[in-house]
Scaffold this active site. Structure first.
Site, short mmCIF file in Angstrom:
data_model
loop_
_atom_site.label_atom_id
_atom_site.label_comp_id
_atom_site.label_asym_id
_atom_site.label_seq_id
_atom_site.Cartn_x
_atom_site.Cartn_y
_atom_site.Cartn_z
N ARG A 206 0.84 -1.20 0.00
CA ARG A 206 0.00 0.00 0.00
C ARG A 206 0.88 1.26 0.00
O ARG A 206 0.58 2.24 -0.67
CB ARG A 206 -0.91 0.03 1.23
CG ARG A 206 -1.73 -1.23 1.47
CD ARG A 206 -2.90 -1.38 0.56
NE ARG A 206 -2.59 -1.83 -0.76
CZ ARG A 206 -2.19 -3.07 -1.08
NH1 ARG A 206 -2.03 -3.97 -0.14
NH2 ARG A 206 -1.95 -3.41 -2.31
N GLN B 208 -9.95 9.71 7.76
CA GLN B 208 -9.82 8.30 8.09
C GLN B 208 -8.81 7.62 7.18
O GLN B 208 -8.47 6.45 7.40
CB GLN B 208 -11.18 7.61 7.92
CG GLN B 208 -12.26 8.13 8.87
CD GLN B 208 -13.63 7.56 8.54
OE1 GLN B 208 -14.31 8.04 7.64
NE2 GLN B 208 -14.02 6.53 9.25
N HIS C 185 -6.61 7.57 11.80
CA HIS C 185 -6.31 6.15 11.68
C HIS C 185 -4.84 5.89 11.34
O HIS C 185 -4.49 4.77 10.94
CB HIS C 185 -7.21 5.51 10.62
CG HIS C 185 -8.63 5.41 11.05
ND1 HIS C 185 -9.68 5.17 10.18
CD2 HIS C 185 -9.20 5.54 12.28
CE1 HIS C 185 -10.83 5.15 10.85
NE2 HIS C 185 -10.56 5.38 12.12
N CYS D 4 7.11 2.61 16.69
CA CYS D 4 8.02 1.71 17.39
C CYS D 4 7.33 1.13 18.62
O CYS D 4 6.88 1.87 19.48
CB CYS D 4 9.29 2.44 17.80
SG CYS D 4 10.46 1.36 18.69
N GLY E 69 -17.10 11.39 1.40
CA GLY E 69 -16.60 10.09 0.98
C GLY E 69 -16.49 9.06 2.08
O GLY E 69 -15.57 8.23 2.07
N ALA F 62 -16.84 13.06 -5.51
CA ALA F 62 -16.22 14.08 -4.67
C ALA F 62 -15.48 15.11 -5.52
O ALA F 62 -15.46 16.30 -5.18
CB ALA F 62 -15.25 13.43 -3.68
#
Length: 228
Positions: free
Chosen positions: A55, A87, A105, A113, A171, A215
């Site tokens: 990702r 988010q 998030h 760490c 969204g 959007a």
């Protein structure tokens, strides 16, 4: 006017960022329990790292869209009176020029760490278990809030919801808490509420007004209307 904007996967999806959760509930072929819980990381850290490493690498292939740029323009006009709470764990808001952003998030371009608790900027892979640049312990994990963990900066978010004049959700599915409850929180303190979403969310009926469509079209039009 003080404004809090909440953004979800829908705004980044228009830039080509995967929304993670598929229609069948899987996260790109993985069960949530396999890649998005602390227990998953403890059980199979390499699998979890590979998921988020992919990702992170994919961020290089996406760009902010007109919705991101419109919110950056709104920040230029409002300054500290605008707070974007996202988010999303990508960096598209920042690349568009926004600086007042809370990543509730977490962020792909950060590592956490487990040894010293520090969050450190990170743009490479974590699969090879590199040591923390601050404490030297090989305990870096994705700096992502997993299911069962508390989102970042909740006190700051709730304080702003209590004093905002307008709450706008862009969204989002309206299904993931605590973010799904922000519209009720803002409304309880007297804020006007607006949903800008591709389609009605699970919480559409809670908003004073809802506009549905891409959007990239709705957000620039709304910002132009607000500033005009």
């Amino acid at each position: 006017m003080r404004i809090v904007v909440l953004t979800g996967a829908g705004i980044s999806a228009e830039s080509g960022v995967p929304t993670f959760r598929d229609a069948d509930g899987l996260w790109e072929g993985h069960r949530v329990e396999e890649v998005a819980t602390p227990e998953a990381y403890d059980h199979a850290p390499i699998r979890v790292h590979r998921f988020y490493d992919a990702r992170r690498a994919a961020l290089a292939g996406v760009r902010p869209n007109p919705a991101h740029h419109a919110l950056a323009r709104l920040e230029q006009a409002l300054g500290d009176d605008l707070l974007v709470v996202t988010q999303n764990i990508d960096d598209l808001h920042e690349r568009a020029g926004s600086t007042r952003v809370v990543h509730m998030h977490g962020e792909l371009l950060s590592a956490l760490c487990r040894g010293c608790g520090q969050r450190v900027p990170w743009d490479g892979d974590l699969e090879h278990l590199p040591p923390c640049p601050r404490c030297g312990v090989s305990e870096l994990r994705p700096d992502v809030v997993w299911f069962g963990e508390v989102p970042y900066e909740m006190d700051r978010i709730l304080d702003r919801l209590a004093t905002t004049d307008l709450f706008v959700s862009i969204g989002t599915s309206g299904a993931v808490y605590p973010a799904a409850g922000f519209v009720r929180e803002a409304a309880a303190y007297g804020a006007r509420t607006l949903e800008l979403n591709l389609q009605p969310s699970e919480g559409t009926d809670l908003f004073d007004e809802a506009r549905h469509g891409p959007a990239g079209l709705l957000v620039p039009a709304w910002v132009e209307e607000l500033l005009g």
